[in-house]
Write a protein that holds these residues in place. Sequence first.
Motif, PDB file in Angstrom:
ATOM      1  N   LYS A   1      34.504  13.442  23.133  1.00 21.11           N
ATOM      2  CA  LYS A   1      35.202  13.108  24.381  1.00 21.11           C
ATOM      3  C   LYS A   1      35.778  11.689  24.307  1.00 21.11           C
ATOM      4  O   LYS A   1      36.934  11.460  24.683  1.00 21.11           O
ATOM      5  CB  LYS A   1      34.237  13.244  25.554  1.00 21.11           C
ATOM      6  N   ASP A   2      34.991  10.752  23.788  1.00 21.69           N
ATOM      7  CA  ASP A   2      35.452   9.369  23.641  1.00 21.69           C
ATOM      8  C   ASP A   2      36.590   9.278  22.625  1.00 21.69           C
ATOM      9  O   ASP A   2      37.557   8.539  22.842  1.00 21.69           O
ATOM     10  CB  ASP A   2      34.310   8.456  23.193  1.00 21.69           C
ATOM     11  N   MET A   3      36.457  10.012  21.537  1.00 20.04           N
ATOM     12  CA  MET A   3      37.505   9.985  20.508  1.00 20.04           C
ATOM     13  C   MET A   3      38.820  10.538  21.056  1.00 20.04           C
ATOM     14  O   MET A   3      39.893   9.998  20.782  1.00 20.04           O
ATOM     15  CB  MET A   3      37.059  10.751  19.268  1.00 20.04           C
ATOM     16  N   GLU A   4      38.738  11.612  21.842  1.00 23.21           N
ATOM     17  CA  GLU A   4      39.957  12.177  22.440  1.00 23.21           C
ATOM     18  C   GLU A   4      40.548  11.207  23.452  1.00 23.21           C
ATOM     19  O   GLU A   4      41.770  11.065  23.537  1.00 23.21           O
ATOM     20  CB  GLU A   4      39.683  13.537  23.070  1.00 23.21           C
ATOM     21  N   ALA A   5      39.711  10.526  24.212  1.00 22.25           N
ATOM     22  CA  ALA A   5      40.211   9.530  25.167  1.00 22.25           C
ATOM     23  C   ALA A   5      40.925   8.402  24.421  1.00 22.25           C
ATOM     24  O   ALA A   5      41.992   7.945  24.852  1.00 22.25           O
ATOM     25  CB  ALA A   5      39.059   8.981  26.009  1.00 22.25           C
ATOM     26  N   ASP A   6      40.347   7.969  23.303  1.00 20.67           N
ATOM     27  CA  ASP A   6      40.992   6.929  22.490  1.00 20.67           C
ATOM     28  C   ASP A   6      42.323   7.423  21.930  1.00 20.67           C
ATOM     29  O   ASP A   6      43.310   6.684  21.901  1.00 20.67           O
ATOM     30  CB  ASP A   6      40.071   6.494  21.354  1.00 20.67           C
ATOM     31  N   ALA A   7      42.355   8.671  21.479  1.00 25.02           N
ATOM     32  CA  ALA A   7      43.603   9.237  20.949  1.00 25.02           C
ATOM     33  C   ALA A   7      44.673   9.267  22.036  1.00 25.02           C
ATOM     34  O   ALA A   7      45.837   8.934  21.783  1.00 25.02           O
ATOM     35  CB  ALA A   7      43.350  10.639  20.385  1.00 25.02           C
ATOM     36  N   GLN A   8      44.264   9.650  23.230  1.00 25.40           N
ATOM     37  CA  GLN A   8      45.205   9.683  24.354  1.00 25.40           C
ATOM     38  C   GLN A   8      45.735   8.278  24.661  1.00 25.40           C
ATOM     39  O   GLN A   8      46.921   8.102  24.921  1.00 25.40           O
ATOM     40  CB  GLN A   8      44.543  10.288  25.594  1.00 25.40           C
ATOM     41  N   THR A   9      44.870   7.291  24.595  1.00 27.17           N
ATOM     42  CA  THR A   9      45.299   5.910  24.821  1.00 27.17           C
ATOM     43  C   THR A   9      46.327   5.499  23.774  1.00 27.17           C
ATOM     44  O   THR A   9      47.369   4.919  24.110  1.00 27.17           O
ATOM     45  CB  THR A   9      44.087   4.956  24.791  1.00 27.17           C
ATOM     46  N   ILE A  10      46.055   5.817  22.519  1.00 27.79           N
ATOM     47  CA  ILE A  10      46.992   5.463  21.445  1.00 27.79           C
ATOM     48  C   ILE A  10      48.329   6.172  21.666  1.00 27.79           C
ATOM     49  O   ILE A  10      49.390   5.553  21.543  1.00 27.79           O
ATOM     50  CB  ILE A  10      46.390   5.804  20.066  1.00 27.79           C
ATOM     51  N   ARG A  11      48.285   7.467  22.014  1.00 31.29           N
ATOM     52  CA  ARG A  11      49.526   8.215  22.265  1.00 31.29           C
ATOM     53  C   ARG A  11      50.321   7.621  23.421  1.00 31.29           C
ATOM     54  O   ARG A  11      51.552   7.667  23.419  1.00 31.29           O
ATOM     55  CB  ARG A  11      49.222   9.688  22.540  1.00 31.29           C
ATOM     56  N   SER A  12      49.619   7.043  24.388  1.00 30.49           N
ATOM     57  CA  SER A  12      50.325   6.438  25.531  1.00 30.49           C
ATOM     58  C   SER A  12      50.928   5.077  25.177  1.00 30.49           C
ATOM     59  O   SER A  12      51.866   4.630  25.828  1.00 30.49           O
ATOM     60  CB  SER A  12      49.392   6.317  26.737  1.00 30.49           C
TER      61      SER A  12
END
Length: 108
Positions: free
Chosen positions: A5-16
Amino acid sequence: MLSMKDMEADAQTIRSLLKRETLYLQLGEECVELAKECFKMARIIQGENPTKQTFEETKLNIEEELSDIANVAGVLGIKENQYTIAQKRKRWIQRIMNSKKIKEVKHK
């Protein structure tokens, strides 16, 4: 260790924060860095053109670069396809075996 869940949140942050094209540029750069380390490893194993890096250092560098590729690919939503990998391995084995048969025939 981060949860999925944390890794996906980080990925989403990077994509943004980064454009998709920038992420693909990063992925390409990481692929080039992996290739460079693989060439270095081949030199070490071959032993004909020395490098200051050791086998162990180079292996760690290869693992790091492969992890970098997986990281960026994951942010882009690119995943390994185990079925494709299995099929490619079968074809690879077949090509190697066919090549060896051809060489045996030529040397007779």
